[in-house]
Write an enzyme that holds these catalytic residues in place. Structure first.
Site, PDB file in Angstrom:
ATOM      1  N   ASP A 220       0.827  -1.322  -0.040  1.00 59.49           N
ATOM      2  CA  ASP A 220      -0.153  -0.104   0.095  1.00 59.49           C
ATOM      3  C   ASP A 220       0.680   1.399  -0.027  1.00 59.49           C
ATOM      4  O   ASP A 220       0.434   2.271  -0.352  1.00 59.49           O
ATOM      5  CB  ASP A 220      -0.928   0.011   1.112  1.00 59.49           C
ATOM      6  CG  ASP A 220      -2.014  -1.131   1.165  1.00 59.49           C
ATOM      7  OD1 ASP A 220      -2.266  -1.437   0.036  1.00 59.49           O
ATOM      8  OD2 ASP A 220      -2.469  -1.568   2.389  1.00 59.49           O
ATOM      9  N   ASP A 244       0.129   5.878   1.521  1.00 60.40           N
ATOM     10  CA  ASP A 244      -1.132   5.523   2.125  1.00 60.40           C
ATOM     11  C   ASP A 244      -0.802   6.191   3.532  1.00 60.40           C
ATOM     12  O   ASP A 244      -0.869   7.179   3.815  1.00 60.40           O
ATOM     13  CB  ASP A 244      -1.203   3.992   2.192  1.00 60.40           C
ATOM     14  CG  ASP A 244      -2.663   3.621   2.421  1.00 60.40           C
ATOM     15  OD1 ASP A 244      -3.689   4.229   2.051  1.00 60.40           O
ATOM     16  OD2 ASP A 244      -2.615   2.390   3.153  1.00 60.40           O
ATOM     17  N   ASP A 248      -0.369   2.138  10.044  1.00 60.96           N
ATOM     18  CA  ASP A 248      -1.884   1.376   9.874  1.00 60.96           C
ATOM     19  C   ASP A 248      -1.630  -0.010  10.774  1.00 60.96           C
ATOM     20  O   ASP A 248      -0.590  -0.586  10.494  1.00 60.96           O
ATOM     21  CB  ASP A 248      -2.243   0.980   8.611  1.00 60.96           C
ATOM     22  CG  ASP A 248      -2.555   2.235   7.829  1.00 60.96           C
ATOM     23  OD1 ASP A 248      -2.716   3.553   8.463  1.00 60.96           O
ATOM     24  OD2 ASP A 248      -2.940   2.129   6.559  1.00 60.96           O
ATOM     25  N   ARG A 300      -7.467  11.398  10.375  1.00 65.89           N
ATOM     26  CA  ARG A 300      -7.180  10.148  10.969  1.00 65.89           C
ATOM     27  C   ARG A 300      -5.990  10.254  11.808  1.00 65.89           C
ATOM     28  O   ARG A 300      -4.780   9.741  11.567  1.00 65.89           O
ATOM     29  CB  ARG A 300      -6.850   9.147   9.764  1.00 65.89           C
ATOM     30  CG  ARG A 300      -7.958   8.838   8.888  1.00 65.89           C
ATOM     31  CD  ARG A 300      -7.861   7.746   8.112  1.00 65.89           C
ATOM     32  NE  ARG A 300      -9.004   7.369   7.148  1.00 65.89           N
ATOM     33  CZ  ARG A 300      -8.955   6.363   6.256  1.00 65.89           C
ATOM     34  NH1 ARG A 300      -7.967   5.479   6.260  1.00 65.89           N
ATOM     35  NH2 ARG A 300     -10.058   6.020   5.500  1.00 65.89           N
TER      36      ARG A 300
END
Length: 464
Positions: A220, A244, A248, A300
């Site tokens: 990603d 990305d 994560d 985020r």
């Protein structure tokens, strides 16, 4: 008959409404049974560190100025930085973790592996002395760097269990393809590393252990990807400009602490949870502490699903859409943070419930305690967070967000600057080798004539 029954059960579970699915709360093997106790332990450690510094400040001649400069009240840093001989006992760092990832051992007890070669020519047959060769070994290793270096990865760096990547004493930048992948592993510590400009790459064979090479599809482009992994601690890293997410964590990962990092220049900073229907993520538990969310961030910080996230004593200096978001009934426990809203009147809210009606999210346990709201910022609590007593997110009183400057003064890589590198003119926060801003002005304009010069420690005199 058993396989068919199992498939049918899975289909039934994934079709249930979010409240019913959340109430099932599938447990992960390393999920802590009492997250509130972990939250309280973080606060206890913080209280001890701050009280120690305050006591020393009031006792004349009890400690030198240099010792007080290392005692910031940040419990992670105070644990090891006051030892002038810390480099002789690097593995002491493994005892300094806090929060849900406090048990991450990394390479504690293993040998020191010194990276001497910054190249990354062959992902299937990595050369000894390179970072890729170090991280795939099966035994515990404490990985350090012989000198400052830029490691331009050709493909994602797949890290094996029981590894510490320790960049202290050097300026180490990881960039390129991937970048760092933690998949089906545990006990990882990543400390004092810059990660930036990571891009998708793949469709090649990559070695993940001395005995296994496998074909990998396209990555990603995350800075650090955590996939079905546990006991992870990411501390004092600087992350920016990835394709990305910067960090994560998905697919049932848990036992994670993300602390003392500097995030900048990125859209979707941090994702916690695979998707709203992936029930194992209800056992995800993450501590986000003492980080600086700096310039050029959009959203985020983090975006959460299903699990329990403790956000404590961070400085949210910028966002363009929102700071903390979520879906599928995560528990968000926000304590002692400073939220500074943008000038955009439509983006003052700290929180965002993703694609969910208020009738549903009104029962989610989103709590704000001791947070400081700047420039019109506001946090919308819900569920147990609206009441005086919190059934799922309780703790001792958090320290005032007035201590944020002190607690986050060293966020990011040590001896670095609060910006992401490039060529040309930059406004830099200049620090000394103890991480202290320099007078007369903390912010100075410097010319960096080429990119290589920007990769060395910036310990310079202010411009006249």
């Amino acid at each position: 008959m058993l396989p068919h029954s199992s498939i049918l059960l899975l289909c039934i579970l994934t079709s249930l409404s979010p409240p019913i699915r959340a109430s099932l709360n599938l447990s992960l093997p390393l999920q802590h049974p009492n997250p509130e106790a972990v939250v309280q332990e973080v606060q206890r450690r913080l209280n001890v560190s701050i009280s120690r510094r305050q006591t020393l400040e009031t006792i004349a001649n009890v400690s030198s100025e240099s010792r007080l400069s290392c005692l910031t009240g940040n419990p992670v840093d105070d644990c090891w930085r006051c030892d002038p001989n810390w480099a002789n006992n690097r593995q002491r760092l493994a005892d300094c973790g806090i929060g849900f990832g406090h048990a991450a051992a990394g390479g504690k007890g293993g040998e020191i592996y010194v990276v001497t070669d910054s190249s990354d020519h062959d992902a299937a047959e990595p050369k000894p002395g390179t970072l890729r060769h170090a991280v795939i070994q099966t035994q515990p290793l404490w990985i350090v760097f012989a000198s400052s270096m830029v490691i331009n990865l050709k493909y994602e760096l797949i890290v094996n269990s029981f590894k510490t990547i320790d960049g202290r004493g050097a300026v180490v930048r990881i960039t390129g393809g991937g970048c760092i992948t933690l998949q089906y592993v545990n006990h990882i510590i990543i400390h004092n590393i810059e990660v930036s400009h990571c891009v998708p790459t793949g469709h090649t064979n990559i070695r993940s252990s001395p005995t296994h090479v496998g074909f990998r599809g396209k990555s990603d482009g995350d800075g650090i990807s955590i996939f079905s992994s546990s006991n992870i601690w990411i501390d004092h890293c600087s992350l920016s400009y990835c394709s990305d997410g910067l960090i994560d964590a998905i697919m049932g990962s848990t036992g994670i602490t993300i602390s003392n990092n500097y995030f900048s220049h990125h859209n979707e900073v941090m994702l916690l949870g695979h998707n709203d229907k992936y029930l194992p993520d209800s056992g995800m538990q993450v501590t986000i502490a003492f980080n600086l969310f700096g310039q050029g961030l959009v959203q985020r910080m983090p975006r959460c699903r299903l699990g329990y996230v403790h956000v404590v004593n961070n400085d949210f200096a910028e966002w363009k859409m929102y700071a903390i978001g979520g879906s599928a009934n995560p528990t968000i426990n926000s304590q002692g943070n400073r939220y500074t809203a943008p000038t955009d009147p439509s983006a003052k809210e700290v929180t965002k419930r993703e694609d969910t009606d208020e009738s549903e999210w009104a029962n989610w346990n989103w709590r704000s305690e001791g947070d400081v709201m700047v420039n019109g910022a506001f946090f919308v609590p819900s569920g147990a967070g609206l009441s005086a007593q919190y059934s799922k997110a309780s703790s001792v009183d958090p320290k005032s967000a007035g201590l944020i400057d002190q607690l986050t003064i060293n966020a990011g890589v040590f001896g670095g600057t609060r910006c992401s590198w490039g060529c040309g003119w930059h406004l830099l926060l200049v620090v000394d080798n103890e991480g202290r801003p320099q007078s007369p002005s903390h912010l100075q304009l410097y010319s960096l004539p080429n990119c290589e010069s920007a990769l060395r420690p910036i310990l310079v005199e202010p411009m006249q």
